[in-house]
Design an enzyme around this catalytic site. Structure first.
Site, PDB file in Angstrom:
ATOM      1  N   GLY A   9       0.820  -1.212   0.000  1.00  0.00           N
ATOM      2  CA  GLY A   9       0.000   0.000   0.000  1.00  0.00           C
ATOM      3  C   GLY A   9       0.850   1.257   0.000  1.00  0.00           C
ATOM      4  O   GLY A   9       0.614   2.164   0.802  1.00  0.00           O
ATOM      5  N   SER A  11       1.579   3.575  -2.545  1.00  0.00           N
ATOM      6  CA  SER A  11       1.434   4.597  -3.594  1.00  0.00           C
ATOM      7  C   SER A  11       1.158   5.979  -3.026  1.00  0.00           C
ATOM      8  O   SER A  11       1.283   6.986  -3.725  1.00  0.00           O
ATOM      9  CB  SER A  11       0.323   4.204  -4.578  1.00  0.00           C
ATOM     10  OG  SER A  11      -0.933   4.162  -3.920  1.00  0.00           O
ATOM     11  N   ASP A  61      -3.485  -7.462  -4.554  1.00  0.00           N
ATOM     12  CA  ASP A  61      -4.417  -7.353  -3.435  1.00  0.00           C
ATOM     13  C   ASP A  61      -3.862  -8.195  -2.298  1.00  0.00           C
ATOM     14  O   ASP A  61      -3.759  -9.424  -2.419  1.00  0.00           O
ATOM     15  CB  ASP A  61      -5.791  -7.865  -3.877  1.00  0.00           C
ATOM     16  CG  ASP A  61      -6.845  -7.777  -2.785  1.00  0.00           C
ATOM     17  OD1 ASP A  61      -6.481  -7.584  -1.607  1.00  0.00           O
ATOM     18  OD2 ASP A  61      -8.048  -7.914  -3.105  1.00  0.00           O
ATOM     19  N   VAL A  62      -3.474  -7.559  -1.198  1.00  0.00           N
ATOM     20  CA  VAL A  62      -2.826  -8.299  -0.109  1.00  0.00           C
ATOM     21  C   VAL A  62      -3.742  -9.320   0.541  1.00  0.00           C
ATOM     22  O   VAL A  62      -3.273 -10.205   1.261  1.00  0.00           O
ATOM     23  CB  VAL A  62      -2.244  -7.342   0.959  1.00  0.00           C
ATOM     24  CG1 VAL A  62      -1.170  -6.452   0.357  1.00  0.00           C
ATOM     25  CG2 VAL A  62      -3.343  -6.517   1.617  1.00  0.00           C
ATOM     26  N   ASN A  88       1.839  -2.119   5.388  1.00  0.00           N
ATOM     27  CA  ASN A  88       1.179  -0.820   5.515  1.00  0.00           C
ATOM     28  C   ASN A  88      -0.212  -0.796   4.886  1.00  0.00           C
ATOM     29  O   ASN A  88      -1.042   0.026   5.262  1.00  0.00           O
ATOM     30  CB  ASN A  88       2.059   0.253   4.875  1.00  0.00           C
ATOM     31  CG  ASN A  88       1.360   1.588   4.770  1.00  0.00           C
ATOM     32  OD1 ASN A  88       1.146   2.274   5.761  1.00  0.00           O
ATOM     33  ND2 ASN A  88       0.976   1.965   3.546  1.00  0.00           N
ATOM     34  N   TYR A 154     -12.586  -1.229  11.677  1.00  0.00           N
ATOM     35  CA  TYR A 154     -11.192  -0.781  11.527  1.00  0.00           C
ATOM     36  C   TYR A 154     -10.446  -0.914  12.850  1.00  0.00           C
ATOM     37  O   TYR A 154      -9.326  -1.427  12.898  1.00  0.00           O
ATOM     38  CB  TYR A 154     -11.175   0.666  11.045  1.00  0.00           C
ATOM     39  CG  TYR A 154      -9.790   1.272  10.899  1.00  0.00           C
ATOM     40  CD1 TYR A 154      -9.047   1.068   9.739  1.00  0.00           C
ATOM     41  CD2 TYR A 154      -9.237   2.050  11.911  1.00  0.00           C
ATOM     42  CE1 TYR A 154      -7.781   1.617   9.603  1.00  0.00           C
ATOM     43  CE2 TYR A 154      -7.972   2.601  11.787  1.00  0.00           C
ATOM     44  CZ  TYR A 154      -7.249   2.389  10.629  1.00  0.00           C
ATOM     45  OH  TYR A 154      -5.998   2.940  10.501  1.00  0.00           O
ATOM     46  N   ALA A 156     -11.099  -2.897  15.336  1.00  0.00           N
ATOM     47  CA  ALA A 156     -10.894  -4.318  15.625  1.00  0.00           C
ATOM     48  C   ALA A 156      -9.767  -4.895  14.774  1.00  0.00           C
ATOM     49  O   ALA A 156      -8.940  -5.678  15.266  1.00  0.00           O
ATOM     50  CB  ALA A 156     -12.187  -5.087  15.384  1.00  0.00           C
ATOM     51  N   LYS A 158      -7.182  -3.350  13.545  1.00  0.00           N
ATOM     52  CA  LYS A 158      -5.875  -2.839  13.963  1.00  0.00           C
ATOM     53  C   LYS A 158      -5.451  -3.429  15.309  1.00  0.00           C
ATOM     54  O   LYS A 158      -4.252  -3.594  15.570  1.00  0.00           O
ATOM     55  CB  LYS A 158      -5.896  -1.315  14.005  1.00  0.00           C
ATOM     56  CG  LYS A 158      -5.984  -0.679  12.618  1.00  0.00           C
ATOM     57  CD  LYS A 158      -4.815  -1.083  11.729  1.00  0.00           C
ATOM     58  CE  LYS A 158      -4.792  -0.336  10.411  1.00  0.00           C
ATOM     59  NZ  LYS A 158      -3.618  -0.689   9.582  1.00  0.00           N
TER      60      LYS A 158
END
Length: 243
Positions: A9, A11, A61-62, A88, A154, A156, A158
């Protein structure tokens, strides 16, 4: 031998700033993106021109296992090694609690948490083979002590990244150091679009009375992969200006 860093991620935002900092240190930089091809290629050209570093731009796509495996293989084919991984890549879907769906939850967890697991799993194979490596996961203070019901998935995800950090440090010992940074508010493109009153309200909560610049997060990441941080492992560092 020049070292190789993969930043997912990368860019824009923290990822872009991190790519610049690693280029300054002489690393070969792998720029991963999913949708923002134009900015990824602009960054690649900038790093080549400004710092004379080798770069590789990969769309992946990770959260997709096959794409992750192919990305890692492409890096090995070109550079022969991966010395540093910065996980990231992440997404945040802004919705009120009552509007949030199961699909929102699934996508957020797929990218932020499962993506971190997948890229770590496959990048670590080369690091273990070389008996050396550093993995830095980008979490958030939202996973520690800053909570918003409007970003419940989000938060949760992280928190899960922090748990992953602890587990991966054990899994990859003694060859790979695994640490995390947990930024607070950062002046990224996404956050600049927040409502002005929210920015003012959140800024007042920060001891430094300002959002961080992406470069300030990137420099902590670079410290954690330096020789000076060789004995830091399984640790989460908050970078939030005090809150």
């Amino acid at each position: 031998m020049e070292k190789v860093v993969l930043i997912t991620g990368s860019s824009k935002g923290i990822g872009k700033a991190t790519a610049v900092e690693f280029a300054k240190l002489g690393y070969k930089v792998v720029i991963n993106y999913l949708t923002d091809k134009e900015n990824a290629e602009k960054l690649s050209n900038y790093l080549k021109e400004e710092y004379k570093t080798e770069t590789l731009v990969i769309k992946a796509d990770v959260s997709n296992e096959e794409q992750v495996k192919n990305m890692i293989q492409e890096i090995i084919n070109k550079f022969g090694r991966i010395d540093v991984l910065v996980n990231n890549a992440g997404i945040a879907i802004d919705k009120e609690f009552e509007d949030r769906t199961v699909e929102d939850w699934k996508r957020t967890l797929e990218v932020n948490t499962i993506g971190t697991f997948l890229v770590s799993k496959y990048a670590s194979e080369n690091m273990v083979k070389n008996k050396n490596g550093k993995i830095i996961n980008v979490s958030s203070t939202n996973g520690i002590n800053t909570f918003f019901p409007s970003s419940i998935d989000y938060d949760a995800s992280k928190a899960a990244v922090i748990n992953l950090t602890y587990n991966l440090a054990i899994q990859f010992a003694p060859y790979i150091n695994v640490n995390a940074v947990a930024p607070g508010w950062v002046n990224t493109e996404m956050n600049k679009e927040l409502p002005k009153d929210l920015i003012e309200e959140e800024t007042e909560k920060i001891y430094k009375k300002r959002f961080a610049e992406p470069e300030e997060i990137a420099k902590v990441i670079c410290f954690l992969v330096s020789k000076d941080a060789d004995y830091i492992n399984g640790t989460v560092i908050k970078v939030d200006g005090g809150m």
